[in-house]
Design a protein around this motif. Sequence first.
Motif, mmCIF file in Angstrom:
data_model
loop_
_atom_site.group_PDB
_atom_site.id
_atom_site.type_symbol
_atom_site.label_atom_id
_atom_site.label_comp_id
_atom_site.label_asym_id
_atom_site.label_seq_id
_atom_site.Cartn_x
_atom_site.Cartn_y
_atom_site.Cartn_z
ATOM 1 N N VAL A 162 -9.838 -1.457 0.159
ATOM 2 C CA VAL A 162 -8.862 -1.036 -0.855
ATOM 3 C C VAL A 162 -8.882 -2.025 -2.011
ATOM 4 N N SER A 163 -8.140 -1.711 -3.048
ATOM 5 C CA SER A 163 -8.082 -2.601 -4.209
ATOM 6 C C SER A 163 -7.115 -3.754 -3.949
ATOM 7 N N ILE A 164 -7.292 -4.808 -4.716
ATOM 8 C CA ILE A 164 -6.397 -5.960 -4.622
ATOM 9 C C ILE A 164 -4.970 -5.558 -4.998
ATOM 10 N N SER A 165 -4.837 -4.635 -5.943
ATOM 11 C CA SER A 165 -3.487 -4.203 -6.322
ATOM 12 C C SER A 165 -2.807 -3.457 -5.180
ATOM 13 N N SER A 166 -3.568 -2.754 -4.358
ATOM 14 C CA SER A 166 -2.984 -2.093 -3.186
ATOM 15 C C SER A 166 -2.413 -3.109 -2.213
ATOM 16 N N ILE A 167 -3.128 -4.205 -2.036
ATOM 17 C CA ILE A 167 -2.639 -5.266 -1.152
ATOM 18 C C ILE A 167 -1.388 -5.908 -1.752
ATOM 19 N N ALA A 168 -1.438 -6.188 -3.042
ATOM 20 C CA ALA A 168 -0.289 -6.809 -3.709
ATOM 21 C C ALA A 168 0.952 -5.922 -3.597
ATOM 22 N N ARG A 169 0.784 -4.630 -3.797
ATOM 23 C CA ARG A 169 1.935 -3.715 -3.731
ATOM 24 C C ARG A 169 2.464 -3.564 -2.310
ATOM 25 N N ALA A 170 1.567 -3.622 -1.333
ATOM 26 C CA ALA A 170 1.991 -3.507 0.063
ATOM 27 C C ALA A 170 2.768 -4.742 0.511
ATOM 28 N N ARG A 171 2.604 -5.848 -0.203
ATOM 29 C CA ARG A 171 3.321 -7.082 0.126
ATOM 30 C C ARG A 171 4.697 -7.153 -0.531
ATOM 31 N N LEU A 172 4.999 -6.235 -1.405
ATOM 32 C CA LEU A 172 6.296 -6.219 -2.078
ATOM 33 C C LEU A 172 7.402 -5.796 -1.117
ATOM 34 N N ASP A 173 8.624 -6.060 -1.512
ATOM 35 C CA ASP A 173 9.789 -5.588 -0.773
ATOM 36 C C ASP A 173 9.746 -4.059 -0.773
ATOM 37 N N PRO A 174 9.893 -3.428 0.378
ATOM 38 C CA PRO A 174 9.865 -1.965 0.432
ATOM 39 C C PRO A 174 10.901 -1.291 -0.464
ATOM 40 N N ALA A 175 11.942 -2.013 -0.858
ATOM 41 C CA ALA A 175 12.952 -1.445 -1.753
ATOM 42 C C ALA A 175 12.458 -1.372 -3.197
ATOM 43 N N SER A 176 11.368 -2.070 -3.493
ATOM 44 C CA SER A 176 10.824 -2.078 -4.853
ATOM 45 C C SER A 176 10.167 -0.738 -5.171
ATOM 46 N N SER A 177 10.332 -0.279 -6.407
ATOM 47 C CA SER A 177 9.709 0.990 -6.798
ATOM 48 C C SER A 177 8.183 0.876 -6.861
ATOM 49 N N ALA A 178 7.659 -0.340 -6.952
ATOM 50 C CA ALA A 178 6.210 -0.546 -7.000
ATOM 51 C C ALA A 178 5.591 -0.676 -5.601
ATOM 52 N N TYR A 179 6.428 -0.719 -4.562
ATOM 53 C CA TYR A 179 5.937 -0.878 -3.194
ATOM 54 C C TYR A 179 5.033 0.295 -2.805
ATOM 55 N N ARG A 180 3.974 -0.025 -2.084
ATOM 56 C CA ARG A 180 3.093 0.981 -1.493
ATOM 57 C C ARG A 180 2.884 0.614 -0.031
ATOM 58 N N SER A 181 2.620 1.596 0.781
ATOM 59 C CA SER A 181 2.362 1.347 2.207
ATOM 60 C C SER A 181 1.102 0.508 2.386
ATOM 61 N N PRO A 182 1.062 -0.298 3.451
ATOM 62 C CA PRO A 182 -0.144 -1.075 3.726
ATOM 63 C C PRO A 182 -1.335 -0.148 3.986
ATOM 64 N N PRO A 183 -2.539 -0.684 3.866
ATOM 65 C CA PRO A 183 -3.723 0.143 4.121
ATOM 66 C C PRO A 183 -3.740 0.656 5.561
ATOM 67 N N GLU A 184 -4.377 1.771 5.737
ATOM 68 C CA GLU A 184 -4.530 2.335 7.074
ATOM 69 C C GLU A 184 -5.245 1.319 7.959
ATOM 70 N N ASP A 185 -4.813 1.210 9.195
ATOM 71 C CA ASP A 185 -5.430 0.327 10.190
ATOM 72 C C ASP A 185 -5.348 -1.146 9.795
ATOM 73 N N TRP A 186 -4.288 -1.509 9.069
ATOM 74 C CA TRP A 186 -4.167 -2.876 8.572
ATOM 75 C C TRP A 186 -4.107 -3.901 9.693
ATOM 76 N N GLU A 187 -3.496 -3.535 10.817
ATOM 77 C CA GLU A 187 -3.397 -4.485 11.930
ATOM 78 C C GLU A 187 -4.782 -4.893 12.441
ATOM 79 N N THR A 188 -5.666 -3.919 12.574
ATOM 80 C CA THR A 188 -7.019 -4.198 13.057
ATOM 81 C C THR A 188 -7.785 -5.067 12.066
#
Length: 80
Positions: free
Chosen positions: A25-51
């Motif tokens: 994924v893009s670096i911006s996807s990672i940055a957005r997934a690290r935001l507070d979920p209450a933020s309008s810019a928040y995005r879900s973490p990438p699929e299979d992120w735990e693995t």
Amino acid sequence: MDFKAATDILTRRITADEIADAAGVSISSIARARLDPASSAYRSPPEDWETVLARLARERTEDFKELAEQLENQAQARRP
């Protein structure tokens, strides 16, 4: 191995760029997934992120094990 090289390995961190690359994924996807979920810019973490993160952590663990072995061998070689 000298002190600087050893401490460089110990203090090296896994970057968001590395996580993005490993997750495909893009670096911006990672940055957005690290935001507070209450933020309008928040995005879900990438699929299979735990693995993905587990793999990166295991790779780093192997780096640390190798460093520890090298340093122990080096210290033993200096002992009389």
